[in-house]
Enzyme design. Structure first.
Site, PDB file in Angstrom:
ATOM      1  N   GLY A  12       0.813  -1.207   0.000  1.00  0.00           N
ATOM      2  CA  GLY A  12       0.000   0.000   0.000  1.00  0.00           C
ATOM      3  C   GLY A  12       0.847   1.257   0.000  1.00  0.00           C
ATOM      4  N   GLY A  14      -0.590   4.395   0.442  1.00  0.00           N
ATOM      5  CA  GLY A  14      -1.320   5.486   1.053  1.00  0.00           C
ATOM      6  C   GLY A  14      -0.416   6.184   2.050  1.00  0.00           C
ATOM      7  N   PHE A  15      -1.001   6.910   2.993  1.00  0.00           N
ATOM      8  CA  PHE A  15      -0.182   7.636   3.962  1.00  0.00           C
ATOM      9  C   PHE A  15       0.683   6.688   4.788  1.00  0.00           C
ATOM     10  CE2 PHE A  15      -3.638  10.755   3.302  1.00  0.00           C
ATOM     11  CZ  PHE A  15      -2.862  11.848   2.962  1.00  0.00           C
ATOM     12  N   GLY A  16       0.112   5.574   5.259  1.00  0.00           N
ATOM     13  CA  GLY A  16       0.877   4.659   6.091  1.00  0.00           C
ATOM     14  C   GLY A  16       2.033   4.026   5.351  1.00  0.00           C
ATOM     15  N   VAL A  80      -2.155  -6.909  -3.695  1.00  0.00           N
ATOM     16  CA  VAL A  80      -1.779  -8.083  -2.898  1.00  0.00           C
ATOM     17  C   VAL A  80      -3.040  -8.834  -2.493  1.00  0.00           C
ATOM     18  CG1 VAL A  80      -0.721  -8.889  -0.765  1.00  0.00           C
ATOM     19  CG2 VAL A  80       0.367  -7.077  -2.092  1.00  0.00           C
ATOM     20  N   GLU A 175     -18.255  18.023   3.686  1.00  0.00           N
ATOM     21  CA  GLU A 175     -17.488  18.759   2.680  1.00  0.00           C
ATOM     22  C   GLU A 175     -18.107  18.609   1.300  1.00  0.00           C
ATOM     23  OE1 GLU A 175     -13.101  18.565   4.846  1.00  0.00           O
ATOM     24  OE2 GLU A 175     -13.761  16.901   3.595  1.00  0.00           O
ATOM     25  N   ASP A 312      -5.423   2.252   8.495  1.00  0.00           N
ATOM     26  CA  ASP A 312      -6.797   1.752   8.498  1.00  0.00           C
ATOM     27  C   ASP A 312      -6.874   0.235   8.609  1.00  0.00           C
ATOM     28  OD1 ASP A 312      -7.687   4.324   8.249  1.00  0.00           O
ATOM     29  OD2 ASP A 312      -7.967   4.244   6.084  1.00  0.00           O
ATOM     30  N   ALA A 323      -5.647  10.237   8.421  1.00  0.00           N
ATOM     31  CA  ALA A 323      -4.318  10.242   7.818  1.00  0.00           C
ATOM     32  C   ALA A 323      -3.216  10.246   8.864  1.00  0.00           C
ATOM     33  CB  ALA A 323      -4.178  11.446   6.883  1.00  0.00           C
ATOM     34  N   GLN A 324      -3.386  11.021   9.938  1.00  0.00           N
ATOM     35  CA  GLN A 324      -2.322  11.127  10.929  1.00  0.00           C
ATOM     36  C   GLN A 324      -2.038   9.795  11.627  1.00  0.00           C
ATOM     37  OE1 GLN A 324       0.096  13.017  12.113  1.00  0.00           O
ATOM     38  NE2 GLN A 324      -0.249  14.344  10.375  1.00  0.00           N
TER      39      GLN A 324
END
Length: 438
Positions: A12, A14-16, A80, A175, A312, A323-324
Site C-alpha cells: 500500500g 497510502g499515507f501509512g 496483494v 465537505e 486503516d 491520515a495522521q
C-alpha cells in the site's frame, strides 16, 4: 558472495505505506513497495476533485516520482491478494500477470474500502469516495445532472435531476454537501437558459443525531448552522434502507419515505479490505467489526512480530481512521524494524499524537479541533488551508492547488469540470474486471 540485506515489503502506498517507506530511506534494508495503482492518493481532497476544483494529478502524484531519489526501494504495481506467513511471501496480481515477493519484515498498509453495511448493491447507484475512479464518476454525475436538467421538460424529472443526496455527515459528507451547494448557488447560476441551478436541493443524511459527531457539540452545531445557511437540507437520525437508479428510501421516526434523486453519494462507513480477512485467517489474528486486524501495542500482528499492520488496517485503542494515524503508525513500524536491525530493544508501544481534526464546509468557513482549541469560520478555514498544503506531496502540486483554490474560492470558476461518458458509466466494467481477478 555479498550477504543479502534485510527485505521489507510494504503493501500500500497510502499515507501509512508511503511514510513507512520514506522512513526506511537510510536503513540497511531493501524495500519493495506494492500498490494497486501507480500513484499516491491524497484521499481527503477527493471531494474537491469530484466538484471540479482540483485535478487528479494534484492529489495523486506518481509513486515513482515521489521516491525517485530513494535508492533502496523498488516499486511494483499490483494488488496483494495473499500473505503466506509460513513462507514469508506475498502474492500480488496485476493486469495480465501475478507474482510473489519474499519478505523478512512486512508492513501491511492497504487502507480501507467503502462500507455499505452489508448492502453492497447500493454502490451501483450511490458511488463512494475512496478512489479517483469514484471521484471522476461523481464529477460526471454531478455536472451531468445540471446538463440533463437543462434538456428536460417534465418538472418532476427536472426536480429529480436537481436533487443531490449525500449519505453520511462525517467530514467527507459535510465537505461534499457544502461544495455541491456552492456549485448550485454560487458558481453555476447564469450559465443555463432554462433552469436555475439555485433551485437544486442538496440533502445530507445521517443515522446519527449530529453532524461531525467526533468534533464535539460546539463545532457540530456551528457546522450544522453553516450548512443551513448554504441551503443544505440536513436530515439526522435518518437511516437509508434502499437505493435505486432514481431515488433513495429512508427510515425516520415518522416511518419510511422516498426521496427522488438521480445523484446519490455515499460517504458513510469504512471497512477493511479483503486482504485484512485473508491475513487474519492466515495468522489466526482477530478482527473488529469493520474487519480491521487487532494488533499488539507495537502494531505487530499477534504471534508474528515480523508483520506490522498500520493505518486503516489496524484496530488499536479505538484510534480513528485518519491520515495522521496512518502516517504515525507507518513511521513507528519502520522505526521498530530499524531498532531490531541495530540490535536495540524493540517492542515499544505505538503512541498516537492527535494533531486535531478539520473539515471545510464552504469557502472561508471550516471547523477545526486541535487539542483544547476549537476554531470555526475564517480562522478554521485558514488552518485547514495550511494543513492541507503541508500534506500535499510535491512542490508543483502545492503551487497548482493554490492556483485552483484561488480561482474557485476568490472567483466563481471551477477549472476542472471536464467529465466524460466513460467516467460516468465505467463503474460496471470496472467491477466486472475486479470480479475476474484471481
Amino acid at each position: 558472495m555479498a550477504e543479502q540485506r534485510h527485505r521489507v515489503v510494504v503493501v500500500g502506498a497510502g499515507f501509512g505505506g508511503l511514510f513507512a517507506t520514506k522512513a526506511l530511506r537510510n536503513a540497511p534494508v531493501d524495500v519493495t513497495l506494492i500498490n494497486g495503482t501507480t500513484y499516491h492518493l491524497f484521499q481527503p481532497l477527493l471531494y474537491q476533485m469530484a466538484t471540479g476544483i482540483l485535478s487528479e494529478g494534484e492529489i495523486a502524484p506518481p509513486i515513482r516520482e515521489i521516491l525517485k531519489r530513494q535508492e533502496n526501494v523498488r516499486v511494483l504495481l499490483g494488488t496483494v491478494t495473499e500473505v503466506d506467513p509460513e513462507q514469508r511471501t506475498v502474492t500480488a496480481v496485476a493486469p495480465g500477470t501475478s507474482y510473489t515477493v519474499e519478505y523478512d519484515s512486512l508492513i501491511v498498509a492497504a487502507g480501507a474500502s467503502q462500507s455499505y453495511f452489508g448492502n453492497n448493491q447500493f454502490a451501483e447507484h450511490a458511488p463512494g469516495m475512496k478512489s479517483i475512479d469514484d471521484a471522476l464518476e461523481l464529477r460526471g454525475r454531478i455536472f451531468g445532472a445540471f446538463e440533463l436538467a437543462e434538456l428536460a421538460t417534465d418538472p418532476a424529472t427536472i426536480e429529480r435531476l436537481l436533487t443531490f443526496v449525500v449519505v453520511g455527515a462525517g467530514p467527507t459528507g459535510v465537505e461534499m454537501a457544502g461544495q455541491i451547494a456552492e456549485l448550485a448557488h454560487r458558481h453555476l447560476p447564469g450559465q443555463y437558459d432554462r433552469i436555475d441551478p439555485r433551485k437544486a436541493r442538496i440533502i445530507l443524511i445521517d443515522a446519527l443525531p449530529t453532524v461531525l459527531s467526533t468534533f464535539g457539540d460546539r463545532l457540530s452545531t456551528t457546522a450544522l448552522r453553516q450548512l443551513h445557511l448554504l441551503g443544505v437540507e440536513v436530515e439526522l437520525e435518518t437511516k437509508v434502507v434502499d437505493v435505486d437508479e432514481t431515488g433513495i428510501e429512508v427510515e425516520t421516526r415518522d416511518g419510511l419515505r422516498r426521496i427522488e434523486s438521480l445523484t446519490k453519494i455515499w460517504a458513510a462507513g469504512v471497512a477493511a479490505p479483503a486482504l485484512s480477512r485473508q491475513l487474519a485467517e492466515a495468522t489466526g489474528a482477530k478482527t473488529d467489526r469493520a474487519g480491521r486486524l487487532q494488533v499488539n501495542p507495537d502494531c505487530t500482528v499477534p504471534g508474528h512480530p515480523e508483520i506490522f499492520a498500520v493505518g486503516d488496517m489496524m484496530a488499536l485503542d479505538n484510534l480513528p481512521g485518519v491520515a495522521q494515524v496512518a502516517i504515525q503508525s507507518g513511521k513507528h513500524a519502520a522505526g521498530q524494524i530499524k531498532r531490531r536491525l541495530a540490535g536495540e530493544e524493540a517492542g515499544q508501544p505505538f503512541k498516537y499524537f492527535d494533531k486535531g481534526s478539520l473539515a471545510t464546509i464552504a469557502r472561508f468557513h471550516a471547523v477545526a479541533s486541535v487539542g483544547r482549541f476549537h476554531f470555526a469560520g475564517l480562522a478554521g478555514w485558514l488552518l485547514w488551508l495550511v494543513v492541507h498544503l503541508l500534506y500535499l506531496v510535491g512542490f508543483k502540486n502545492r503551487v497548482t492547488a493554490v492556483m485552483h483554490w484561488f480561482v474557485s474560492f476568490i472567483g466563481r470558476g471551477r477549472s476542472e469540470r471536464v467529465a466524460t461518458f466513460q467516467q460516468v458509466f465505467a463503474r460496471r466494467a470496472l467491477q466486472q474486471y475486479r470480479d475476474h481477478l484471481p
